[in-house]
Enzyme design. Structure first.
Site, mmCIF file in Angstrom:
data_model
loop_
_atom_site.group_PDB
_atom_site.id
_atom_site.type_symbol
_atom_site.label_atom_id
_atom_site.label_comp_id
_atom_site.label_asym_id
_atom_site.label_seq_id
_atom_site.Cartn_x
_atom_site.Cartn_y
_atom_site.Cartn_z
ATOM 1 C CE LYS A 112 -3.970 -2.327 0.831
ATOM 2 N NZ LYS A 112 -3.538 -3.733 0.876
HETATM 3 C C1 PLP Z 1 -4.190 -4.866 0.432
HETATM 4 C C2 PLP Z 1 -3.381 -6.098 0.382
HETATM 5 C C3 PLP Z 1 -3.670 -7.114 -0.524
HETATM 6 C C4 PLP Z 1 -4.848 -7.062 -1.461
HETATM 7 O O1 PLP Z 1 -4.691 -6.076 -2.464
HETATM 8 P P1 PLP Z 1 -5.978 -5.542 -3.259
HETATM 9 O O2 PLP Z 1 -5.471 -4.405 -4.053
HETATM 10 O O3 PLP Z 1 -6.963 -5.124 -2.214
HETATM 11 O O4 PLP Z 1 -6.472 -6.671 -4.086
HETATM 12 C C5 PLP Z 1 -2.831 -8.218 -0.548
HETATM 13 N N1 PLP Z 1 -1.793 -8.327 0.299
HETATM 14 C C6 PLP Z 1 -1.501 -7.373 1.198
HETATM 15 C C7 PLP Z 1 -0.358 -7.581 2.126
HETATM 16 C C8 PLP Z 1 -2.267 -6.220 1.266
HETATM 17 O O5 PLP Z 1 -1.972 -5.269 2.156
#
Ligand code: PLP
Length: 498
Positions: A111
């Site tokens: 993120k």
């Molecule tokens: C948010 C997240 C995901 C999922 O990603 P999306 O964009 O919501 O599909 C997978 N792994 C981790 C560690 C995340 O923080």
């Protein structure tokens, strides 16, 4: 370039407006009116640049109301907060298998790739559209978004941020990261319930006119840092294009060759960025969508029916414990031939019946590109152990879901196309489960497990996690989801008086 809403194509706005609003007034998501395409020469040139420059070039194509120099300033600022000299290294673990590590940022999860950029994009967007009100960023998080958004927005002028997380749906490490958040403009609060409850409650506030007016009266306007905001998606497209450049630059592939991307998916934002990167010119063979036992996406791509009427499971990959994958709306819009009415109907059906389906033709188009699979917790742990033994590579639980699904895919299909497995978190974010996977011993205490995992693997503990224990806890409140609206309004009143 203009942006249009997935639920009403006549609703057009600039990139800056799309970022300030987050969600279109009709409840739809903003998508580019058309996607720019990179030429062979563009890719060859990009391959010679560093990551911040690559990202700025990609973003300048998508956000024509920002200048390249402005964007380069933001990407330099954002990615200088990352550890090491490459913000998203591509690690070759096996013949034709690469891991794209997206967790070298301030909170050790993917993120950060977008949420270190969003405050810059949003701050500039506010000026571009002449926004006078302060912005209140409101986030529902399954763990990683909340912390990354808090780090991104802390002490940013003209902005406050309030984060809600499900009290029982995030790991201890994730929880502690949020409870100890610093910054004068931040607020963190736990909600009784799971992530979907939290996300729905937050979505309802965005849609509630009366509450929005109360918030406006305090001098704030709501905005979202969730992955439905185009300002989140755009920076994610850049790393797919960049990883393709890395493969070209290292001589592993030539321009035009196809690769697979295997992505651990929840809200469908990360893999959707891969889809857009493909539309912009990245050679893609298959997009492999990996889920845990909350495999609503797996079922959808197999049957054409998206159905959330099912049991919700808590897993060791909590950031993927999601039943409503909000960003899928953007893919539905594209695959329906950009049919806004149909997309709006489907989203309405999802809200009222928890279910919708696509046509045979649409399903065939989806199947021509997407492969799917899921891994349960046992398979996930076995995969972590396997990768450590076989390649000396330590992966977190989410990455392991993707790698497990990829291994099954490769076995079943015999496909040997070079594959990028997207790694979304550092293993130390989930120390108890990862330690159990590699050692066979369970230690529940996150800090003790971290220590043990370090002794067992020799893998370095990233600073943002190693320093957590010493930080004071600032936010301990847990409320019922019916109290979210009051909490938001109270926070606005309090922040307005500061
Ligand atoms: C948010 C997240 C995901 C999922 O990603 P999306 O964009 O919501 O599909 C997978 N792994 C981790 C560690 C995340 O923080």
């Amino acid at each position: 370039m203009n942006y249009i809403s997935t639920r009403d194509k006549s609703e057009k706005c600039s990139g800056a407006e799309a970022i300030v609003r987050g969600l279109a007034p009709d409840g739809g998501l903003y998508v580019p009116e058309s996607l720019p395409r990179l030429s062979k020469e563009d890719f060859i040139n990009l391959a010679k640049e560093d990551y911040p420059t690559r990202a700025a070039r990609v973003l300048s194509l998508l956000l024509s109301d920002y200048s390249f120099d402005e964007l380069l300033d933001y990407t330099n600022k954002a990615y200088s907060r990352f550890y090491g000299d490459d913000p998203c290294p591509l690690v070759n673990i096996d013949e034709g298998v690469y891991v794209l590590e997206l967790w070298h940022g301030p909170t050790c999860a993917f993120k950060d790739m977008a949420l270190t950029m969003l405050p810059h994009l949003l701050g500039a967007a506010r000026k571009k559209v002449g926004e006078k009100d302060k912005t209140l960023i409101m986030v529902a998080t399954s763990g990683d978004t909340g912390k990354a958004a808090l780090e991104g927005f802390k002490d940013v002028d003209g902005t406050n941020i309030i984060v809600f997380y499900p009290s029982k749906g995030v790991s201890d490490m994730q929880k502690l990261q949020m409870k100890t958040q610093t910054g004068e403009n931040v607020c963190v609060c736990a909600i009784e319930g799971n992530f979907d409850d939290t996300q729905n409650a937050v979505k309802n506030i965005f849609a509630d006119k009366a509450i929005n007016e109360e918030i406006r009266a305090c001098g704030f306007k709501l905005s979202s840092a969730n992955s439905i905001n185009w300002g989140r998606l755009a920076p994610q497209i850049a790393y797919y294009i960049s990883s393709y450049c890395d493969l070209i630059e290292s001589g592993k592939i030539e321009y035009g060759d196809k690769v697979n991307f295997c992505v651990p998916s929840g809200n469908f934002g990360n893999i959707l960025a891969a889809y857009y990167a493909m539309l912009m010119g990245v050679g893609v063979n298959r997009l492999i969508c990996a889920s845990n036992v909350n495999h609503v996406l797996t079922d959808f791509f197999k049957t054409g029916v998206y159905d959330i009427n099912r049991e919700f499971h808590k897993t060791i990959s909590p950031s993927m414990d999601i039943l409503i994958s909000s960003n899928l709306e953007r893919l539905l819009f594209e695959v329906s031939g950009r049919d806004d009415k149909l997309t709006a109907e489907r989203m309405k059906a999802l809200k009222t019946a928890g279910k919708y389906s696509v046509s045979e033709k649409e399903l065939a188009a989806l199947k021509a590109l997407f492969s799917v699979g899921y891994a349960d917790d046992e398979e996930t742990k076995d995969t972590i152990a396997f990768a450590m033994e076989e390649y000396g590579y330590l992966m977190d639980t989410h990455t392991a879901v993707a790698y497990d699904v990829y291994c099954d895919y490769a076995d079943e299909t015999g496909d040997r196309t070079p594959t990028v497995v997207v790694s979304t978190a550092n293993a130390y974010k989930f120390p108890a489960d990862v330690y159990e996977a590699v050692s066979g011993t369970r230690i529940d205490d996150a800090f003790e497990a971290t220590q043990k995992l370090n002794e067992e693997t020799g893998e370095e503990i990233p600073e943002p996690l190693s320093g957590l224990k010493e930080r004071p806890v600032r936010f301990e409140e847990v409320i019922d989801r019916s109290e979210i609206a009051k909490k938001v309004v109270d926070y606005c009143k309090q922040a307005a008086n500061k």
